[in-house]
Design a protein around this motif. Structure first.
Motif, short mmCIF file in Angstrom:
data_model
loop_
_atom_site.label_atom_id
_atom_site.label_comp_id
_atom_site.label_asym_id
_atom_site.label_seq_id
_atom_site.Cartn_x
_atom_site.Cartn_y
_atom_site.Cartn_z
N HIS A 8 -0.27 -19.00 5.58
CA HIS A 8 0.52 -17.74 6.05
C HIS A 8 2.27 -18.14 5.77
O HIS A 8 2.75 -18.76 6.55
CB HIS A 8 0.78 -17.15 7.48
N ARG A 62 6.66 -9.80 6.93
CA ARG A 62 5.47 -9.56 8.39
C ARG A 62 6.13 -11.03 9.34
O ARG A 62 6.28 -12.13 8.93
CB ARG A 62 3.85 -10.32 8.16
N ALA A 104 -9.09 1.26 -4.33
CA ALA A 104 -7.41 0.64 -4.08
C ALA A 104 -8.02 -0.58 -3.85
O ALA A 104 -9.12 -0.81 -2.73
CB ALA A 104 -6.63 1.18 -3.09
N PHE A 105 -6.64 -1.80 -4.23
CA PHE A 105 -6.58 -3.18 -3.87
C PHE A 105 -5.77 -3.86 -3.26
O PHE A 105 -4.47 -3.29 -3.81
CB PHE A 105 -7.20 -3.76 -4.25
N GLY A 106 -5.26 -4.71 -2.53
CA GLY A 106 -4.21 -5.45 -1.93
C GLY A 106 -4.29 -6.95 -2.51
O GLY A 106 -5.02 -7.30 -1.50
N GLN A 128 2.08 -9.53 -2.88
CA GLN A 128 1.11 -8.76 -3.12
C GLN A 128 1.30 -7.79 -4.24
O GLN A 128 2.37 -7.42 -4.81
CB GLN A 128 0.61 -7.27 -1.90
N MET A 175 -8.47 -14.07 -0.45
CA MET A 175 -8.02 -13.02 -1.65
C MET A 175 -7.11 -11.89 -1.55
O MET A 175 -6.58 -11.66 -1.97
CB MET A 175 -8.46 -13.54 -2.43
N LEU A 176 -8.27 -11.29 -1.29
CA LEU A 176 -7.37 -9.72 -1.24
C LEU A 176 -8.28 -8.88 -0.16
O LEU A 176 -9.14 -9.18 -0.14
CB LEU A 176 -7.45 -9.45 -3.11
N SER A 208 0.81 -1.27 0.07
CA SER A 208 0.34 0.18 -0.04
C SER A 208 0.82 1.08 -0.09
O SER A 208 0.51 2.24 -0.53
CB SER A 208 -1.34 0.14 1.10
N ARG A 226 -1.73 -16.78 -2.53
CA ARG A 226 -3.48 -17.77 -2.60
C ARG A 226 -3.63 -17.19 -4.16
O ARG A 226 -4.12 -18.76 -4.10
CB ARG A 226 -4.18 -16.55 -1.72
N GLY A 245 -11.19 -1.31 -1.39
CA GLY A 245 -12.11 -0.30 -0.95
C GLY A 245 -12.10 0.86 -1.88
O GLY A 245 -10.92 0.91 -2.04
C1 FA5 Z 1 -3.35 -5.64 2.91
O1 FA5 Z 1 -2.53 -5.58 3.28
C2 FA5 Z 1 -3.74 -4.53 2.82
N1 FA5 Z 1 -2.79 -3.58 2.43
C3 FA5 Z 1 -4.60 -4.28 1.12
C4 FA5 Z 1 -5.45 -3.47 0.52
C5 FA5 Z 1 -5.01 -3.15 -0.05
C6 FA5 Z 1 -6.43 -3.58 1.94
C7 FA5 Z 1 -5.71 -1.36 -0.38
C8 FA5 Z 1 -7.39 -2.47 0.53
C9 FA5 Z 1 -6.81 -1.06 0.09
P1 FA5 Z 1 -4.16 -8.12 4.54
O2 FA5 Z 1 -2.95 -7.63 5.11
O3 FA5 Z 1 -5.48 -8.59 4.27
O4 FA5 Z 1 -3.84 -6.23 3.55
O5 FA5 Z 1 -2.71 -8.86 2.88
C10 FA5 Z 1 -4.12 -8.82 2.02
C11 FA5 Z 1 -3.87 -10.33 1.07
O6 FA5 Z 1 -2.42 -10.53 1.67
C12 FA5 Z 1 -4.90 -11.43 1.76
O7 FA5 Z 1 -5.84 -10.88 1.36
C13 FA5 Z 1 -4.00 -12.01 1.28
O8 FA5 Z 1 -4.66 -12.56 -0.22
C14 FA5 Z 1 -2.44 -11.97 1.59
N2 FA5 Z 1 -1.78 -12.28 2.91
C15 FA5 Z 1 -1.99 -11.65 3.96
N3 FA5 Z 1 -1.00 -12.57 4.83
C16 FA5 Z 1 -0.18 -13.48 4.57
C17 FA5 Z 1 0.36 -14.14 4.52
N4 FA5 Z 1 0.96 -14.41 6.16
N5 FA5 Z 1 1.15 -15.87 3.65
C18 FA5 Z 1 0.16 -15.21 2.74
N6 FA5 Z 1 -0.12 -13.95 1.98
C19 FA5 Z 1 -0.68 -13.13 2.60
#
Ligand code: FA5
Length: 341
Positions: A215, A207, A309-311, A221, A284-285, A181, A316, A288
Motif C-alpha cells: 500500500h 489516498r 469498467a475496471f480500475g 491506476q 490487482m483490479l 473512476s 501491483r 464490473g
Molecule cells: C477502485 O479504486 C475502483 N475505482 C476500481 C474500479 C473501477 C472498480 C471501475 C470497478 C469499476 P480499489 O480501491 O480496489 O478500487 O483500487 C483498485 C486497485 O488499485 C486495487 O485493486 C489495487 O491494485 C490498487 N490499489 C488500491 N489501493 C492501493 C494502494 N494503497 N497502493 C497501491 N495500490 C493500490
C-alpha cells in the motif's frame, strides 16, 4: 662610453655585446630567465639601444653603417630569444603529453544511461495492448470535485462507501482523486451519448493510507471503460483475460471474486499470481458492469446501452511483472532500484 665617436671601438663593443647576450640566451634555463634577459638587454635603457642613441655623435659617413649593424644585432637577438622561447614551449607540451597517467585513447568513464521507471514501462505496455483493441487513451485532473470523485459515481455523502477510500481533502473542498473512476464520467460526457465508447485512463491517485509493502498513499491506476449496445460480463472477462495474458505471457492465474463497488453492478475483484507458484494472491483490479445511475449521470441511456469498467493498480501489476517485493521501492527514487529496469 668615453670613446663615443671612435667608430671601430663601438663596432667592437657591439660585437662583444651581441655575443654575450647570445650566450646568456643560450644559457637561460627557464622561460622566466628569458624574460629577464628581454627586460634588461633588449630594453630601451639597455646598452644596445643606448648605442642607437650614440649614432648621432659618429662621423657622418659611419652613421648609416653602424645604425644598420645595431639593427641587425637587435634582430639576431630577438630571433634567438624567439626560438629559445619556442623550445621551452614545446618541451613543456612534450612533458604534459608524455605523462603516462593520461591516456587520450582510453575509453571514458561510463556516465550511465537513463532508465524508464517500471511504472512507465508497464503503463506503456498496457496502453499499447488496449490501443490494439481499439481503445483510446484519455486523461483527467488529479484535483477533482466531490461530484466527479463521488456523487456521479453513485457514492452520495454520508454513504459508508466514502470510507472505503481514505480521502485527502483540500481546503477548497476539492479532493485529490482517490481513483481514476471520475474519468469514466468525463469520457461519457465528452462522447455526448455516442457509442461505442472505448477508453482507458492511466494516472496518479491519492489516498490517506498507512503505507506497507502493498500500500502506498500515492499510486497509479489505469481506468478502463467500454460502452456499447449489448456489452456483457462475458466481454469484460474476455477483454481482461486477453490483456492480462498479453501482459504476462499467459503465465498467470486469475481469480474473480464478487465485490461491492457503488458504481458497478455486478462488481468483482480480480486477483492474480504466477502460474504454478504458491505465492499469495495479489489483488490487482476492481471491475464490473457500469451501474445504470452512473450511465445516466454521464449522459448515456441505460435502456439502450450497457458497459463494463475496471480500475487496475499499476504498482501491483509492475510488482508481479518484475518480481518487486515492496511497493515502497517505486517512489524511493533509489538509483539501485531504478537501474534494474
Ligand atoms: C477502485 O479504486 C475502483 N475505482 C476500481 C474500479 C473501477 C472498480 C471501475 C470497478 C469499476 P480499489 O480501491 O480496489 O478500487 O483500487 C483498485 C486497485 O488499485 C486495487 O485493486 C489495487 O491494485 C490498487 N490499489 C488500491 N489501493 C492501493 C494502494 N494503497 N497502493 C497501491 N495500490 C493500490
Amino acid at each position: 662610453m668615453g670613446d663615443v665617436g671612435a667608430g671601430p671601438g663601438m663596432k667592437q663593443r657591439l660585437q662583444t655585446l651581441t655575443r654575450e647576450v647570445l650566450e646568456r640566451i643560450d644559457a637561460a634555463g627557464s622561460e622566466e630567465a628569458l624574460e629577464a634577459i628581454e627586460r634588461t638587454d633588449l630594453a630601451r635603457k639597455g646598452e644596445l639601444l643606448g648605442m642607437m642613441r650614440g649614432i648621432k655623435d659618429l662621423p657622418a659617413e659611419e652613421r648609416s653603417a653602424f645604425g644598420q649593424a645595431v639593427n641587425e644585432a637587435r634582430a639576431t637577438l630577438e630571433a634567438a630569444l624567439g626560438s629559445k622561447r619556442e623550445a621551452f614551449l614545446s618541451a613543456r607540451h612534450a612533458a604534459e603529453t608524455a605523462d603516462t597517467r593520461f591516456d587520450p585513447s582510453e575509453p571514458s568513464i561510463a556516465v550511465g544511461g537513463g532508465h524508464l521507471h517500471p511504472i512507465t514501462r508497464v503503463r506503456r505496455e498496457i496502453e499499447a495492448i488496449f490501443m490494439g483493441l481499439g481503445f483510446s487513451v484519455v486523461d483527467g485532473p488529479e484535483v477533482e470535485t466531490e461530484r466527479f470523485n463521488f456523487d456521479l459515481l453513485n457514492i452520495p455523502s454520508h454513504h459508508p462507501a466514502r470510507d472505503m477510500q481514505d480521502t485527502m481533502w483540500l481546503e477548497s473542498g476539492q479532493v485529490m482523486r482517490t481513483h481514476t473512476s471520475p474519468v469514466q464520467l468525463r469520457a461519457m460526457m465528452r462522447a455526448n451519448g455516442k457509442v461505442p465508447l472505448r477508453v482507458i485512463a492511466p494516472g496518479r491517485v491519492f489516498r490517506n493510507e498507512q503505507q506497507d509493502a502493498t500500500h502506498e498513499h500515492t499510486f497509479h491506476q489505469v481506468e478502463g471503460l467500454m460502452i456499447d449496445e449489448g456489452v456483457s460480463v462475458a466481454d469484460l472477462k474476455g477483454v481482461l483475460t486477453l490483456v492480462l495474458s498479453r501482459l504476462f505471457g499467459g503465465t498467470v492465474e486469475v481469480r474473480l471474486r464478487p465485490h461491492y463497488f457503488p458504481f458497478v453492478e455486478p462488481g468483482f475483484e480480480l486477483d492474480m499470481r504466477r502460474a504454478g507458484s504458491d505465492d499469495t494472491w495479489l489483488e490487482m483490479l476492481g471491475c464490473g458492469m457500469v451501474h445504470p445511475e452512473v450511465l445516466k449521470g454521464g449522459g448515456m441511456d441505460p435502456t439502450r446501452v450497457s458497459g463494463f469498467a475496471f480500475g487496475m493498480g499499476l504498482e501491483r501489476l509492475a510488482m508481479m511483472r518484475y518480481g518487486i517485493e515492496d511497493v515502497r521501492w517505486m517512489m524511493s527514487g533509489d538509483p539501485r532500484f531504478l537501474q534494474q529496469f
